[in-house]
Every structure is written in structure tokens, then in C-alpha cells.
Design a protein around this motif. Structure first.
Motif, PDB file in Angstrom:
ATOM      1  N   ALA A  83      -2.047   4.164   8.026  1.00 25.26           N
ATOM      2  CA  ALA A  83      -2.467   2.917   7.389  1.00 25.26           C
ATOM      3  C   ALA A  83      -2.392   1.665   8.257  1.00 25.26           C
ATOM      4  O   ALA A  83      -3.219   0.761   8.088  1.00 25.26           O
ATOM      5  CB  ALA A  83      -1.656   2.692   6.108  1.00 25.26           C
TER       6      ALA A  83
ATOM      7  N   THR B 224      -5.667   0.200   9.838  1.00 26.48           N
ATOM      8  CA  THR B 224      -6.604  -0.335   8.855  1.00 26.48           C
ATOM      9  C   THR B 224      -6.145  -1.688   8.339  1.00 26.48           C
ATOM     10  O   THR B 224      -6.956  -2.602   8.151  1.00 26.48           O
ATOM     11  CB  THR B 224      -6.762   0.650   7.692  1.00 26.48           C
ATOM     12  OG1 THR B 224      -7.312   1.875   8.190  1.00 26.48           O
ATOM     13  CG2 THR B 224      -7.677   0.095   6.609  1.00 26.48           C
TER      14      THR B 224
ATOM     15  N   TYR C  29     -10.720  -0.504   4.940  1.00 23.35           N
ATOM     16  CA  TYR C  29     -11.187   0.224   6.119  1.00 23.35           C
ATOM     17  C   TYR C  29     -12.542  -0.309   6.587  1.00 23.35           C
ATOM     18  O   TYR C  29     -12.814  -0.409   7.783  1.00 23.35           O
ATOM     19  CB  TYR C  29     -11.270   1.712   5.769  1.00 23.35           C
ATOM     20  CG  TYR C  29     -11.959   2.558   6.812  1.00 23.35           C
ATOM     21  CD1 TYR C  29     -11.299   2.932   7.976  1.00 23.35           C
ATOM     22  CD2 TYR C  29     -13.262   2.999   6.610  1.00 23.35           C
ATOM     23  CE1 TYR C  29     -11.932   3.721   8.933  1.00 23.35           C
ATOM     24  CE2 TYR C  29     -13.905   3.786   7.560  1.00 23.35           C
ATOM     25  CZ  TYR C  29     -13.232   4.142   8.720  1.00 23.35           C
ATOM     26  OH  TYR C  29     -13.870   4.915   9.661  1.00 23.35           O
TER      27      TYR C  29
ATOM     28  N   PHE D 144      -8.341   0.878  -0.471  1.00 22.15           N
ATOM     29  CA  PHE D 144      -8.115   1.213   0.932  1.00 22.15           C
ATOM     30  C   PHE D 144      -9.427   1.443   1.669  1.00 22.15           C
ATOM     31  O   PHE D 144      -9.580   1.046   2.832  1.00 22.15           O
ATOM     32  CB  PHE D 144      -7.227   2.452   1.049  1.00 22.15           C
ATOM     33  CG  PHE D 144      -6.691   2.641   2.435  1.00 22.15           C
ATOM     34  CD1 PHE D 144      -5.607   1.907   2.883  1.00 22.15           C
ATOM     35  CD2 PHE D 144      -7.290   3.525   3.311  1.00 22.15           C
ATOM     36  CE1 PHE D 144      -5.122   2.049   4.173  1.00 22.15           C
ATOM     37  CE2 PHE D 144      -6.820   3.674   4.605  1.00 22.15           C
ATOM     38  CZ  PHE D 144      -5.728   2.942   5.034  1.00 22.15           C
TER      39      PHE D 144
ATOM     40  N   LEU E 238       0.819  -1.208   0.000  1.00 24.19           N
ATOM     41  CA  LEU E 238       0.000   0.000   0.000  1.00 24.19           C
ATOM     42  C   LEU E 238       0.856   1.263   0.000  1.00 24.19           C
ATOM     43  O   LEU E 238       0.612   2.193  -0.787  1.00 24.19           O
ATOM     44  CB  LEU E 238      -0.939   0.002   1.210  1.00 24.19           C
ATOM     45  CG  LEU E 238      -2.137  -0.945   1.158  1.00 24.19           C
ATOM     46  CD1 LEU E 238      -2.831  -0.985   2.512  1.00 24.19           C
ATOM     47  CD2 LEU E 238      -3.120  -0.512   0.075  1.00 24.19           C
TER      48      LEU E 238
END
Length: 601
Positions: A77, A80, A442, A438, A49
């Protein structure tokens, strides 16, 4: 190859010792392999990511703004990513394993064996300027439920007050005296009310004072908050497990919300309820003996708690020094340091709490947790902690550090988009894919919760049927985006204030459904609204399409004030209740304890 579940009694019958009281189905090697798998999954996903975002930002050359965005993303990040893998592992276990509880909590079976309860347990309720009649009504229900099991004589009850409001103190004393007078002489001897004149050590100090005075008389203690409720059967299950497994120091049960007339709490706990089981199952699979402790609705072995879990006073002054506020996870790490296990029982049965009735109350609770968790910065080098325990402290810190990081990204988004539009061949489609990916990660705990309910036989029916569940899920999804945006701004502002000595007041909390006036909403939420106007106006000027794409992250800013008033409205709460929307299983089929509490109210 199948193995036989062996209890401590079996070892004793064979003249053998149960090694550390540990189930033979979950060895240190097993947990080490699981943790290695989770580590690899998380690091590889995180690296992919961050690498993808860095690649996108690198188009057109690096600027200071690109660097800020990348650093902010790298900070925000990890939470998550871990949530995504916890959810994936959890739902895979629940619907891909023959016996998920055996895989995650093999000790749980001993709680279902109707063995005699031979240990004495103190049930504690800690109070500080709460409504005493309301709190004691819950305590009375817990006592009656335990008495109904036939083992009531093994439990004693302690009302531990730190209140300093004279009116509340008088009401506490009267309510406690009335409770003792309403039961027989024998039962009254098992009820104790004590008030400390000083709130030394906050809630942890309140519990420590109990241990110093009465701890030697009991093997276990069961801390409850003023909004807690537990069934006698659920408590007996915990006691039987810990009687069998002598090295479990803390056994945390899964705590779920209670039926409520507050629209905010109703929608919030609907999302938590169906998402919590899969997430907790996945987390417990690899944390194992280093599980969570939330400070209430858990059984604690008193002797090792007194010996190992005395909280250190943090060096320095200001909001991060002095007495520890968020004590529970620290106590869990100290219990593990002392050689005892901290386990979670991922079963949603017989253990309840109430959630904040408005977004304002929710934010107040959040900043209390924020200050307490940030104190963990001074505990990361505490000697003797297990590596996973040290990680859990760091993770609790990162949870709140990531919040302002996301706020920075959202605020910088218009200017970053404006720069991107000037770059030839900018990978717009790739950026959109990264954004959607993403966002899906989440939401993965919620998605896993939807799947869990849908794939469980009779699961959807417990929530009122397919139509109510689907529409409730959609409403909660919208709610979570709006609520998340609102609360993150408040937490970000508070974290800035922490650097200048800001701190919170840990007093009584609002529990009951109530309305929120427009004036109060404006006073509490004008920063969110102002930020929303600035960011959304800038995004619109760059590209109206970009503004639409941003709404899952930015709509909560603009709608903060009407959202707060609407979700606090008693009329909206009554409407949701009347149509059965966002109902939890206890709404449709309330257990005896919840029925008794409703009658008492």
C-alpha cells in the motif's frame, strides 16, 4: 508577503555571497514543514487503510490466510498512498497556485534570463551494443540545435562505447568517423569517440572513465542515453540555472516520450505524458533539494560528482553484490551527502526519450531496474546520507517489494472470498467501498493528469481535441490495467529468482517498433496466462460476480498473450497514428529537433 527573486549575480553586485547558491524563497524550514505535512498525510492515510482492511479481515476470526493478506497489503500500500498525495499536491499547485513553478522550483527563473553561457559542457552519449547510426543521428541533432543557439563552441561531444559485439563496434567506428568528417575541422575537434574494452562498472563506470580522462576540462556534463534527444534551448536553460546556482550539483529535467509508430509505446507514453507533470510537481514540492536523478537528460556539475559520487562496490557475490547497476539514485544521494543539491525542473519542454516498443521489452527493462534497486538494501546503512536520501533508497526498494505482495493478494483472493462467504454478517458493502477507494487512489496520478489537461487553457487541444483525448484516456486506462497485471507477474517471478542467484543481462535495448510473433508471446507470457486461468476459474467458482469485480486486477493475466501481440502489431500502431488516437503534443506540433530526426530516419 512577496519577495524578490535574487540571483547569484545580484549577490555578487552587492558584495555579498549567495549562501550555498540557494534561492531565498525555499529555506530549509520551508522544506522541513512541507515534508512534515507529507509525512502526516501519508502516515494517517496508510494507517486508516491498513486499519480498515484489518477490520474487514477480522470478521469471523483471524486465520493464517487473513494474516498473509494483511501483511501483503501493508507492504504493497505505501507506494499507492504516496502516489495519491503527490498527485493531489501537484494538481492543486498547478491549478490552485498563482505561480506553481515558483513554489516548487524557484531557481527556474534564472534559466529564462538570456545571460551569457560562460561554462564548458561535455555532452555524453553512452552506448552498449546499440544501433550506432540511430544513436548518432540523435547526437547530431543535439549538436545542430546547440549550434543554432550561438553558444555551440561551449559544448563538446563524447560517444562513450562499452560495446563488445564486433559488428556493432565496426559500425560505431565507421559512423563516428563519418560524423567527424561531415563537419568542419574545428567542430570535429569537439567530437570524441572512445570504446572501453571492458564494461567495468556498467554505465556508471563508463561515465566515471570519462570523468577521469576529460572531466577536469569541463564544468558540466550532460549524460544522454542512446534514445535521448534534447533541444539546444532546453540545455541552455539548465546551464544558465547551474551557472547562477552554484550549489546545485544535479539538475534533472522532465523527460517525455517521443512520437512513435509502436502501439504499445504510443499508448504507454500518452498516459505518462499527461500524468507525469502533476505527479512530479507534487513530488518536487516536498523533496526539494533531494530530487530524483534518472541518469540521463540531466546536467551534472563535474567536480563535485568526481569528488563525492564514486560508487562503492557492494559486499558479497550474487545478484545483489559487486558493482551497482541502478547507479543514478545512488549518485543523487551521494551528491546530497557532499552538500550539493539535486533538483528537478518539472517543465515538459525540449527533453525526450523513447519507450519500449512491446510489453516484452518493457518487462525486460523492468527486471533490470528491479535487480539494481534491490541492491540498495546494502546501501541503507551507508554512512553520512541525508535522512530523505536514505528514505528514497528505501522507497526504491519498496516499489519492487510491493509488486510480489500484490501478486500474493490476488492469488489468495478466491480462497479469502470463499471463507468470507461462510461468515455471517460479513461487511460486503464495506469491503467493496475499500476496494473502490484503493483502486481510485491507485489511479490518482492518471486522474490528476486528466484534470491537469482539462483545466489548462488549450491543454485538450494539444492532444487532438476533446473526443480524441477522452477516448485516448479510456483506452490508456484499460491498457494500464492489462499491462500492470502482466508486468507484475514477471517481476514477481524474477524477485523469487533473485533469492536463488538469478540476474539480468544489461545489454542493448530494442528501440524500434516491431511485431511480436505468437510463439514468442507464448514463451514470454505463459506464466501469466496459467496464473490467470487458475485464479479466474477459482473466482468464478466462488462467485461470478466476484470475478467481474476482480477483472481490473486479473484480466491482464488471461489476456496477456493477445495483448502482447496486438499492442506490438505495426498495423495497430499505424491505425492509432492515422486517427490521431493517444497522440502526444509532439505528434501534432513536432519541434524542430524531432522534425530533423524524422527526416534523417
Amino acid at each position: 508577503m512577496s519577495q524578490t527573486y535574487t540571483t547569484a549575480a545580484t549577490f555578487e553586485a552587492r558584495g555579498m555571497r549567495n549562501p550555498a547558491g540557494r534561492s531565498r524563497r525555499q529555506s530549509f524550514a520551508t522544506l522541513a514543514r512541507r515534508r512534515a505535512v507529507v509525512l502526516v498525510l501519508n502516515l494517517s492515510t496508510y494507517a486508516a487503510l491498513v486499519g480498515l482492511v484489518a477490520y474487514i479481515l477480522s470478521f469471523g476470526g483471524w486465520t493464517a490466510l487473513d494474516g498473509v493478506m494483511l501483511v501483503a497489503f501493508a507492504i504493497g500500500a505505501p507506494w499507492t498512498v504516496l502516489g495519491f498525495w503527490n498527485a493531489v499536491i501537484g494538481v492543486s499547485l498547478l491549478h490552485g497556485s498563482r505561480d506553481p513553478i515558483e513554489a516548487v522550483a524557484p531557481f527556474a527563473k534564472s534559466g529564462d534570463i538570456p545571460s551569457p553561457v560562460t561554462s564548458d559542457t561535455a555532452v555524453l552519449m553512452t552506448l552498449r551494443n546499440e544501433d550506432p547510426a540511430r544513436a548518432i543521428a540523435r547526437f547530431e541533432v543535439v549538436k545542430r540545435s546547440l549550434d543554432a543557439t550561438g553558444y555551440g563552441e561551449r559544448f563538446s561531444y563524447f560517444l562513450l562505447s562499452d560495446s563488445d559485439d564486433p559488428d556493432v563496434i565496426a559500425a560505431e567506428e565507421a559512423a563516428a568517423a563519418h560524423w567527424k568528417a561531415s563537419v568542419g575541422e574545428v567542430d570535429a575537434a569537439r567530437i570524441t569517440y572512445r570504446r572501453r574494452p571492458l564494461n567495468t562498472g556498467f554505465k556508471a563506470g563508463n561515465v566515471r572513465d570519462f570523468c577521469d580522462r576529460w572531466g577536469s576540462k569541463f564544468e558540466f556534463m550532460l549524460p544522454l542515453d542512446a534514445d535521448s534527444l534534447m533541444s539546444g534551448d532546453a540545455i541552455l536553460r539548465l546551464v544558465r540555472i547551474m551557472q547562477t546556482h552554484r550549489r546545485i550539483g544535479i539538475l534533472q529535467t522532465l523527460v517525455v516520450g517521443m512520437p512513435t509508430s509502436s502501439a504499445f509505446a504510443r499508448v504507454f507514453q500518452f498516459g505518462m505524458r499527461h500524468g507525469m507533470r502533476a505527479y512530479t510537481m507534487g513530488q518536487a514540492w516536498w523533496t526539494g533539494d533531494c530530487g530524483p536523478f534518472w541518469g540521463h537528460n540531466a546536467l551534472v556539475r563535474i567536480h563535485p560528482f568526481m569528488r563525492h559520487c564514486h560508487l562503492p562496490e557492494l559486499a558479497g557475490k550474487g545478484p545483489l553484490g559487486g558493482q551497482i547497476l541502478s547507479h543514478d539514485q545512488v549518485e543523487a544521494t551521494l551528491m546530497r551527502k557532499g552538500g550539493y543539491e539535486v533538483r528537478v525542473l518539472p517543465i515538459e519542454d525540449g527533453s525526450w526519450e523513447e519507450n519500449p516498443p512491446t510489453i516484452v521489452d518493457f518487462m525486460q527493462r523492468d527486471v533490470r531496474w528491479c535487480q539494481g534497486n534491490m541492491q540498495y538494501l546494502k546501501l541503507l546503512d551507508h554512512p553520512g546520507l541525508k535522512p530523505l536520501s536514505r528514505f528514497q533508497l528505501a522507497w526504491a526498494i519498496l516499489m519492487f517489494i510491493g509488486i510480489p505482495a500484490w501478486t500474493v493478494m490476488i492469488v489468495a483472493m478466491p480462497w479469502l472470498a470463499a471463507d468470507a462467504m461462510t461468515i455471517r454478517d460479513f461487511p460486503v458493502e464495506l469491503a467493496a467501498i475499500a476496494y473502490i477507494t484503493f483502486l481510485t487512489m491507485y489511479l490518482s496520478p492518471k486522474i490528476a493528469g486528466f484534470l491537469d489537461v482539462a483545466l489548462t487553457r488549450g491543454g485538450v487541444a494539444r492532444y487532438g481535441g476533446s473526443i480524441r483525448f477522452v477516448f485516448g484516456a479510456l483506452l490508456e486506462l484499460l491498457f494500464s490495467f492489462l499491462q500492470g497485471a502482466i508486468s507484475t507477474v514477471r517481476t514477481s517471478i524474477f524477485m523469487i529468482g533473485l533469492m536463488f542467484g538469478a540476474r539480468v543481462n544489461w545489454g542493448g535495448q530494442s528501440r524500434d517498433a516491431r511485431g511480436l510473433s505468437l510463439v514468442d508471446a507464448i514463451i514470454a507470457l505463459w506464466p501469466q496466462t496459467l496464473l490467470g486461468i487458475v485464479v479466474c476459474t477459482a473466482l468464478y467458482q466462488v462467485s461470478p460476480t466476484l470475478l467481474l469485480w476482480s477483472l481490473p486486477l486479473t484480466a491482464g493475466y488471461i489476456l496477456a498473450i493477445p495483448f502482447a501481440c496486438f499492442t506490438a502489431s505495426p498495423a495497430f500502431g499505424a491505425f492509432l497514428k492515422a486517427i490521431g488516437m493517444c497522440a502526444i503534443p509532439e505528434d501534432r506540433n513536432p519541434p524542430r529537433e524531432i522534425q530533423e530526426l524524422a527526416l534523417a530516419a
